[in-house]
Design a protein around this motif. Structure first.
Motif, PDB file in Angstrom:
ATOM      1  N   ALA A 194      21.957  41.797 -21.331  1.00  0.00           N
ATOM      2  CA  ALA A 194      23.359  41.397 -21.140  1.00  0.00           C
ATOM      3  C   ALA A 194      23.690  40.198 -22.025  1.00  0.00           C
ATOM      4  O   ALA A 194      22.809  39.402 -22.312  1.00  0.00           O
ATOM      5  CB  ALA A 194      23.610  41.042 -19.671  1.00  0.00           C
ATOM      6  N   PRO A 195      24.969  40.056 -22.404  1.00  0.00           N
ATOM      7  CA  PRO A 195      26.014  41.071 -22.334  1.00  0.00           C
ATOM      8  C   PRO A 195      25.835  42.148 -23.406  1.00  0.00           C
ATOM      9  O   PRO A 195      25.171  41.938 -24.421  1.00  0.00           O
ATOM     10  CB  PRO A 195      27.301  40.302 -22.576  1.00  0.00           C
ATOM     11  N   GLU A 217      24.481  37.100  -8.529  1.00  0.00           N
ATOM     12  CA  GLU A 217      24.000  35.714  -8.675  1.00  0.00           C
ATOM     13  C   GLU A 217      24.415  34.838  -7.497  1.00  0.00           C
ATOM     14  O   GLU A 217      24.975  33.750  -7.671  1.00  0.00           O
ATOM     15  CB  GLU A 217      24.488  35.120  -9.998  1.00  0.00           C
ATOM     16  N   GLU A 262      19.900  41.176 -15.758  1.00  0.00           N
ATOM     17  CA  GLU A 262      20.477  40.521 -16.929  1.00  0.00           C
ATOM     18  C   GLU A 262      19.356  39.774 -17.620  1.00  0.00           C
ATOM     19  O   GLU A 262      18.610  39.029 -16.965  1.00  0.00           O
ATOM     20  CB  GLU A 262      21.570  39.511 -16.542  1.00  0.00           C
ATOM     21  N   ILE A 307      33.858  40.890 -20.349  1.00  0.00           N
ATOM     22  CA  ILE A 307      33.593  39.590 -20.978  1.00  0.00           C
ATOM     23  C   ILE A 307      33.669  39.864 -22.472  1.00  0.00           C
ATOM     24  O   ILE A 307      33.429  41.003 -22.900  1.00  0.00           O
ATOM     25  CB  ILE A 307      32.186  39.071 -20.565  1.00  0.00           C
ATOM     26  N   TYR A 333      17.984  34.407 -19.069  1.00  0.00           N
ATOM     27  CA  TYR A 333      18.514  34.074 -20.394  1.00  0.00           C
ATOM     28  C   TYR A 333      17.620  32.958 -20.909  1.00  0.00           C
ATOM     29  O   TYR A 333      17.672  31.831 -20.407  1.00  0.00           O
ATOM     30  CB  TYR A 333      19.970  33.616 -20.298  1.00  0.00           C
ATOM     31  N   TRP A 347      30.809  34.342 -24.972  1.00  0.00           N
ATOM     32  CA  TRP A 347      29.357  34.281 -24.737  1.00  0.00           C
ATOM     33  C   TRP A 347      28.649  34.869 -25.934  1.00  0.00           C
ATOM     34  O   TRP A 347      29.104  35.863 -26.507  1.00  0.00           O
ATOM     35  CB  TRP A 347      29.038  35.128 -23.491  1.00  0.00           C
ATOM     36  N   GLY A 401      27.744  40.996 -12.717  1.00  0.00           N
ATOM     37  CA  GLY A 401      28.371  39.955 -13.528  1.00  0.00           C
ATOM     38  C   GLY A 401      29.483  39.223 -12.768  1.00  0.00           C
ATOM     39  O   GLY A 401      29.920  39.550 -11.671  1.00  0.00           O
ATOM     40  N   GLU A 455      30.303  44.255 -17.950  1.00  0.00           N
ATOM     41  CA  GLU A 455      31.404  43.593 -17.248  1.00  0.00           C
ATOM     42  C   GLU A 455      32.472  43.285 -18.283  1.00  0.00           C
ATOM     43  O   GLU A 455      32.219  43.390 -19.495  1.00  0.00           O
ATOM     44  CB  GLU A 455      30.939  42.306 -16.582  1.00  0.00           C
ATOM     45  N   HIS A 503      17.494  37.325 -13.230  1.00  0.00           N
ATOM     46  CA  HIS A 503      18.216  37.130 -14.497  1.00  0.00           C
ATOM     47  C   HIS A 503      17.463  36.139 -15.375  1.00  0.00           C
ATOM     48  O   HIS A 503      17.069  35.070 -14.898  1.00  0.00           O
ATOM     49  CB  HIS A 503      19.627  36.607 -14.220  1.00  0.00           C
TER      50      HIS A 503
HETATM   51  O1  AHR Z   1      26.158  37.855 -18.817  1.00  0.00           O
HETATM   52  C1  AHR Z   1      27.031  36.782 -18.714  1.00  0.00           C
HETATM   53  C2  AHR Z   1      27.036  36.155 -17.314  1.00  0.00           C
HETATM   54  O2  AHR Z   1      25.801  35.597 -17.063  1.00  0.00           O
HETATM   55  C3  AHR Z   1      27.246  37.094 -16.160  1.00  0.00           C
HETATM   56  O3  AHR Z   1      28.581  37.359 -15.913  1.00  0.00           O
HETATM   57  C4  AHR Z   1      26.644  36.375 -15.025  1.00  0.00           C
HETATM   58  O4  AHR Z   1      26.142  37.226 -14.027  1.00  0.00           O
HETATM   59  C5  AHR Z   1      25.566  35.538 -15.669  1.00  0.00           C
HETATM   60  O5  AHR Z   1      25.620  34.230 -15.255  1.00  0.00           O
END
Ligand code: AHR
Length: 650
Positions: free
Chosen positions: A502-503, A369, A452, A50, A425, A515, A248, A48, A423
């Motif tokens: 991601a990213p 999301e 992600e 970013i 993280y 980010w 994203g 995306e 997702h």
């Molecule tokens: O990867 C960064 C962001 O994290 C994405 O844009 C989003 O989908 C997620 O919250």
């Protein structure tokens, strides 16, 4: 497929991770019977806009704010060139737009200028204009001038102070009508640098207007409006099976108006107005829908097309029903643009844009999301998209943007999505402690797309961390967490059919990114892969079509074993997150003989080591040959290491 067997094997791996015991550590592999089929689509990429991923990144345009639309008040990133006897002013001029899409231009009023003292405008690029020696740049711009001022316009790449000219050319014949000018600028012998600017000057008093002022270095496959070569090469090297785009958050936009409105990203770049993205800057949309698809084609990857589904980041949603119908139609049009025949309306438009051949398309993600939608309208919105897409294209797989890691009430219940997108993280430690995460997933539910994920090594998650305190790309500790997580996904790739980190990209300049951690870092001139990039590359380039049952006994080592049934190869992936070496006995059952030579690829470094622009391959995989390999053999894993053993069956 014997699911019970798979589950048992997986549970054993997970148990041994938790209960290390003294004595010999053994990895027992059953190479006779595959436990399950592994997904050929497992390793892909997510992208995306970013961190200046496209503008100032993969999209090779070097001029920042080329259409003067980034800031309505002033020509951001442009400087006036005057002094030493030249006098001029510049200003945005919405009264002289190039066309209905590019609704302003830059007006240059020169009151004094001469051959010796030219006046003009200079662009500072995306944190510098990269100067490469012996390189041809494609320069272009639109210009017009008041009667009597015909030029010439000198176009050059210069050092920031203007003292050194790296490449230069001229065009003349300015008229009161907008005209497009193109020329090649060729550098000679030069030290590579980013301390340069792109300059357009005139040598006579008068008024001229400029728009869409552009400069491209050589691009991937020499495509016009194309991609930066070094970054594309790094992606191609990952051999991705798919590309998830355009987000994203970038898909959704802060508001409905600021969503990725794909129809506005088509056609000649002078018809693309660009739009405000959700990450604090405007996008040129030079990398539009067709370029995303060509990007897939260049990587031999399939698109995973995310369509806007009626929710935007600041909370606006569109109710299912009549209000949502135009958006559903827009998605159907988009699908037709991607994959329809040239006889269809949008297939014809694709042909007109230069790509008659339909693109392969199997996967559609509905939104992004959507668990953030507090109105809980996603179930209804998903159903409306799903029904319309399935009716027109029963062959397409519809992906829900809400996975089973989200609360039940946020998920889709009214339809059975083909895939759900989850997702993750998480901290590297969390990934390491959750190595069995997917082992316990139901085999009867929808397929899983981990759309992600990334390990972070900072005390706080990416959205809370002060970015400036850390390198933009992750360290080895994060890569170890990533690798453990990937073993979990690969071991379960009978249901985790697709996954992407991601990213993907980060422009490392101060102010350019929003980010961290990100897989690949760069400035205008150089790029490098983080340890996470190399971990991903080791996994994505080395996997088979069958998952083998394995038991790790006596060592806290995460593993995943696959077999390439066609070529008779076994890929053993091992992640030792401990600060000490781990001797291991490998016992490969069900094969009579192995080829005596094999390959070992190893990524190892202290947890806090990382790569950077100055030290791009400080942490990088090392490949070596193993000899005397037998069905039972000893192998010692280095401390803090990710290993792929590539064994040949005889
Ligand atoms: O990867 C960064 C962001 O994290 C994405 O844009 C989003 O989908 C997620 O919250």
């Amino acid at each position: 497929m014997n699911m019970m067997k798979t589950m048992t094997a997986i549970a054993l791996v997970a148990t041994s991770l938790a209960t290390t015991r003294a004595g010999e550590a053994t990895l027992t592999i059953d190479a006779e019977q595959p436990a399950a089929k592994s997904s050929p689509m497992l390793y892909g990429l997510m992208t995306e806009e970013i961190n200046h991923c496209y503008d100032g990144g993969l999209y090779a345009e070097l001029v920042q704010n080329r259409a003067f639309l980034d800031n309505a008040k002033e020509p951001a990133h442009w400087l006036l060139v005057q002094g030493n006897g030249a006098v001029a002013t510049m200003a945005l001029d919405p009264a002289q737009p190039l066309n209905e899409h590019l609704t302003t231009s830059l007006r240059l009023d020169v009151s004094e200028a001469s051959q010796a003292h030219p006046a003009g405008i200079a662009n500072s690029g995306y944190w510098g204009i990269p100067v490469h020696p012996h390189t041809r740049y494609r320069a272009s711009f639109y210009a017009k001038a008041e009667p009597g001022m015909s030029g010439p316009v000198t176009v050059s790449i210069q050092s920031e102070d203007g003292e050194k000219v790296y490449a230069k050319g001229t065009v003349s014949g300015l008229t009161p009508e907008w005209k497009h000018y193109e020329l090649t600028l060729k550098t000679g012998k030069a030290e590579p640098t980013v301390k340069a600017r792109y300059v357009l000057t005139v040598t006579q008093p008068g008024t001229a207007w400029f728009d869409l002022v552009s400069l491209f270095p050589p691009t991937w496959n020499n495509q016009p409006n194309g991609f930066r070569k070094d970054l594309m090469q790094m992606l191609v090297d990952l051999k991705p099976a798919f590309l998830r785009f355009p987000g994203g958050n970038y898909l959704e936009g802060d508001t409905v108006q600021q969503r990725f409105d794909w129809k506005k990203t088509l056609g000649p770049i002078d018809e693309r107005p660009g739009h405000q993205g959700p990450w604090g800057y405007r996008s040129t949309d030079g990398l539009g829908l067709l370029e995303f698809l060509e990007w897939c084609e260049d990587m031999k990857a399939e698109p995973v097309l995310a369509v806007y589904a009626g929710y935007s980041l600041k909370g606006a949603h569109i109710d299912p029903g009549a209000d949502l119908t135009p958006y559903v139609q827009d998605a159907l049009d988009e699908i037709e643009y991607v994959s329809g025949p040239v006889t269809s309306k949008w297939g014809a438009r694709r042909a007109q844009d230069g790509h008659p051949k339909p693109f392969k398309l199997h996967y559609i993600e509905i939104g992004n999301e959507d668990w953030f939608d507090k109105s809980l309208s996603y179930d209804g919105r998903f159903a409306q998209f799903y029904d319309a897409i399935k009716e027109a294209h029963p062959e397409l797989k519809c992906i829900s943007s809400v996975g089973s890691e989200q609360p039940k009430e946020k998920r889709v219940h009214s339809r059975q999505p083909d895939f759900i997108d989850e997702h993750y993280y998480r901290s590297a430690a969390d990934f390491m402690n959750d190595a069995a995460h997917f082992d316990h997933y139901s085999r009867t539910g929808p397929d899983i797309f981990v759309g992600e994920w990334a390990a972070y090594e900072t005390p706080k998650p990416p959205w809370e961390t002060s970015l400036k305190d850390y390198p933009a790309t992750p360290d080895m500790k994060a890569a170890l967490g990533d690798a453990v997580w990937m073993t979990s996904m690969e071991r379960n790739s009978d249901i985790v059919k697709m996954q992407c980190y991601a990213p993907l990209f980060v422009n490392e300049n101060p102010g350019a990114y929003q980010w961290r951690p990100d897989m690949i870092g760069y400035n205008a001139l150089h790029s490098y892969g983080s340890p996470s990039y190399y971990a991903f590359r080791m996994f994505s380039r080395n996997h088979g079509d069958e998952i083998l049952k394995a038991t790790m006994d006596g060592a806290p080592v995460a593993c995943s074993i696959t077999k390439d049934s066609q070529h008779g190869l076994i890929f053993v992936k091992l992640v030792n997150t401990q600060p000490k070496a781990q001797p291991l006995k490998l016992d490969i059952q069900g094969v009579r003989r192995l080829k005596s030579t094999a390959t070992a690829i190893t990524l190892t470094a202290a947890p806090d080591e990382y790569n950077s622009l100055n030290s791009p391959t400080h942490v990088a995989p090392v490949t070596r040959k193993l000899s005397n390999v037998k069905p039972v053999f000893d192998y010692t894993l280095p401390a803090n290491s990710i290993t792929v053993l590539k064994l040949g069956i005889r």
